[in-house]
Design a protein around this motif. Structure first.
Motif, PDB file in Angstrom:
ATOM      1  N   PHE A 153      30.145  52.673  54.978  1.00  0.00           N
ATOM      2  CA  PHE A 153      29.219  52.177  55.939  1.00  0.00           C
ATOM      3  C   PHE A 153      29.285  50.737  56.094  1.00  0.00           C
ATOM      4  O   PHE A 153      28.632  50.558  57.233  1.00  0.00           O
ATOM      5  N   VAL A 154      29.911  49.950  55.567  1.00  0.00           N
ATOM      6  CA  VAL A 154      30.340  48.655  55.640  1.00  0.00           C
ATOM      7  C   VAL A 154      31.568  48.080  56.279  1.00  0.00           C
ATOM      8  O   VAL A 154      31.719  47.691  57.184  1.00  0.00           O
ATOM      9  N   GLY A 155      32.479  48.360  55.330  1.00  0.00           N
ATOM     10  CA  GLY A 155      33.776  48.005  55.385  1.00  0.00           C
ATOM     11  C   GLY A 155      34.566  48.142  54.211  1.00  0.00           C
ATOM     12  O   GLY A 155      34.117  48.497  53.208  1.00  0.00           O
ATOM     13  N   GLN A 156      35.813  47.706  54.170  1.00  0.00           N
ATOM     14  CA  GLN A 156      36.797  47.969  53.299  1.00  0.00           C
ATOM     15  C   GLN A 156      36.666  46.628  52.445  1.00  0.00           C
ATOM     16  O   GLN A 156      36.832  45.243  52.846  1.00  0.00           O
ATOM     17  N   LEU A 157      37.063  46.921  51.236  1.00  0.00           N
ATOM     18  CA  LEU A 157      37.551  45.526  50.180  1.00  0.00           C
ATOM     19  C   LEU A 157      38.783  45.694  49.815  1.00  0.00           C
ATOM     20  O   LEU A 157      39.190  46.858  49.818  1.00  0.00           O
ATOM     21  N   THR A 158      39.610  44.477  49.641  1.00  0.00           N
ATOM     22  CA  THR A 158      40.798  44.588  49.098  1.00  0.00           C
ATOM     23  C   THR A 158      40.932  45.172  47.360  1.00  0.00           C
ATOM     24  O   THR A 158      39.891  45.113  47.053  1.00  0.00           O
ATOM     25  N   PRO A 159      41.915  45.323  47.191  1.00  0.00           N
ATOM     26  CA  PRO A 159      41.983  45.812  45.733  1.00  0.00           C
ATOM     27  C   PRO A 159      41.373  44.650  44.787  1.00  0.00           C
ATOM     28  O   PRO A 159      40.729  44.962  43.846  1.00  0.00           O
ATOM     29  N   ASP A 160      41.754  43.416  45.008  1.00  0.00           N
ATOM     30  CA  ASP A 160      41.383  42.283  44.302  1.00  0.00           C
ATOM     31  C   ASP A 160      40.005  42.229  44.334  1.00  0.00           C
ATOM     32  O   ASP A 160      39.431  41.659  43.121  1.00  0.00           O
ATOM     33  N   GLU A 161      39.296  42.526  45.592  1.00  0.00           N
ATOM     34  CA  GLU A 161      38.016  42.230  45.682  1.00  0.00           C
ATOM     35  C   GLU A 161      37.238  43.323  44.916  1.00  0.00           C
ATOM     36  O   GLU A 161      36.116  43.353  44.330  1.00  0.00           O
ATOM     37  N   GLU A 162      37.737  44.565  44.988  1.00  0.00           N
ATOM     38  CA  GLU A 162      37.310  45.858  44.027  1.00  0.00           C
ATOM     39  C   GLU A 162      37.165  45.442  42.573  1.00  0.00           C
ATOM     40  O   GLU A 162      36.225  45.775  41.831  1.00  0.00           O
ATOM     41  N   GLU A 163      38.176  45.038  42.109  1.00  0.00           N
ATOM     42  CA  GLU A 163      38.676  44.633  40.940  1.00  0.00           C
ATOM     43  C   GLU A 163      37.605  43.308  40.435  1.00  0.00           C
ATOM     44  O   GLU A 163      36.863  43.568  39.475  1.00  0.00           O
ATOM     45  N   ALA A 164      37.188  42.643  41.372  1.00  0.00           N
ATOM     46  CA  ALA A 164      36.349  41.351  41.014  1.00  0.00           C
ATOM     47  C   ALA A 164      34.842  42.134  40.898  1.00  0.00           C
ATOM     48  O   ALA A 164      34.066  41.605  40.148  1.00  0.00           O
ATOM     49  N   TYR A 165      34.409  42.963  42.011  1.00  0.00           N
ATOM     50  CA  TYR A 165      33.286  43.660  42.061  1.00  0.00           C
ATOM     51  C   TYR A 165      33.056  44.362  40.591  1.00  0.00           C
ATOM     52  O   TYR A 165      32.151  44.164  39.894  1.00  0.00           O
ATOM     53  N   TYR A 166      34.285  45.145  40.092  1.00  0.00           N
ATOM     54  CA  TYR A 166      33.910  45.869  38.934  1.00  0.00           C
ATOM     55  C   TYR A 166      33.669  44.874  37.653  1.00  0.00           C
ATOM     56  O   TYR A 166      32.863  45.291  36.978  1.00  0.00           O
TER      57      TYR A 166
END
Length: 290
Positions: A153-166
């Motif tokens: 619903f919003v947009g894509q996160l980069t793999p590094d951003e997804e890792e940071a979010y985790y």
């Protein structure tokens, strides 16, 4: 150097915009978790599938059904949980710790044994909301549905951003009482864990889970949230894993995709006032709300 005016004010008087720029909490303005959380569609459209995923663990469902008046209070409890998450992500450290303590205090009283066979668990199986395995499952549902809702619903996160979010969500889980040693160390490890759980016998839809799902999907929403109904029901079906979607008896096809896009688009504008309301929540309100 003197303290900034923001640091000397009562934090409960802060606006959401001020909280977005605050640096006195566990997360900074540039953190991925704040960016994801500042997208109202993530909690509003990810909340339903997160709850249904949680209830797909029979012992989590037992804890909810046996220990709450879920038919009347489920939405208020969900809103309080979202409020606790809000304070942890956007509050100062005292607010965040207070929110985590309030949730842990509630969980301390949720324990017992099952009254009937639930999936692979026989009657008499002990359960506790403080069980690390159950806490990990609940944490996993929040991570998975938040990333899925943001992606859709919003947009894509980069793999590094997804890792940071985790990693940032792991800190949230620790404030709720989950030992860091219990959670998978990396996002890849987490995905392996989630895949194994969904493929195993423990994750299945039982009668208590269906009872909670009926409240989530069919019961009237509180008045301020009725604008969510079309998007909420479509998003819940869209974001659940296909197997669990079928077990819950939900329908989803390509024909539902466009109505979901249109409903989410209209909700994006209507959801902004809810973030402003969330900015006025305090930890005592979370701890003692009936």
């Amino acid at each position: 150097m003197g303290r900034s005016p923001l640091s000397t004010r009562d934090p409960r008087a802060r606006t959401h915009a001020e909280r977005l720029g605050s640096r006195d909490g566990y997360f900074q303005p540039e953190s991925v978790i704040r960016r994801v959380g500042n997208s109202p569609l993530v909690p509003l459209l990810g909340g339903g599938p997160a709850v249904l995923l949680q209830m797909a663990h029979p012992l989590v469902a037992a804890g909810v059904v046996y220990h709450s008046d879920y038919t009347d209070d489920l939405w208020r409890r969900l809103l309080r949980t979202l409020g606790a998450l809000y304070l942890i992500v956007y509050g100062n450290k005292e607010e965040a710790e207070g929110a985590g303590e309030a949730v842990r205090a509630v969980h301390a009283h949720v324990r017992g044994v099952t009254r009937e066979r639930l999936g692979p668990f026989p009657a008499g199986t002990p359960y506790s909301a403080s069980d690390p395995d159950l806490m990990l499952w609940v944490h996993a549902t929040l991570v998975e549905t938040s990333l899925a809702a943001y992606r859709r619903f919003v947009g894509q996160l980069t793999p590094d951003e997804e890792e940071a979010y985790y990693g940032e969500m792991a800190l949230v889980a620790s404030l709720f009482g989950l030992s860091p040693a219990t959670a998978p160390a990396t996002l890849a490890d987490f995905r392996d864990y989630l895949e194994a759980q969904l493929a195993g016998p423990e994750i299945c839809v039982t009668p208590p889970a269906r009872d909670v799902a009926a409240v989530i999907l069919e019961a009237p929403l509180p008045a301020p949230l009725r604008v969510l109904v079309p998007a909420h029901r479509l998003a819940t079906a869209a974001l659940l894993p296909p197997g669990l979607r079928e077990e819950y008896g939900l329908r989803w096809s390509r024909a539902h995709a466009l109505p979901l896009v249109l409903a989410a688009r209209s909700l994006r504008v209507l959801a902004v006032p809810l973030l402003r309301t969330a900015g006025r929540i305090s930890a005592p309100e979370l701890a003692y709300a009936p």
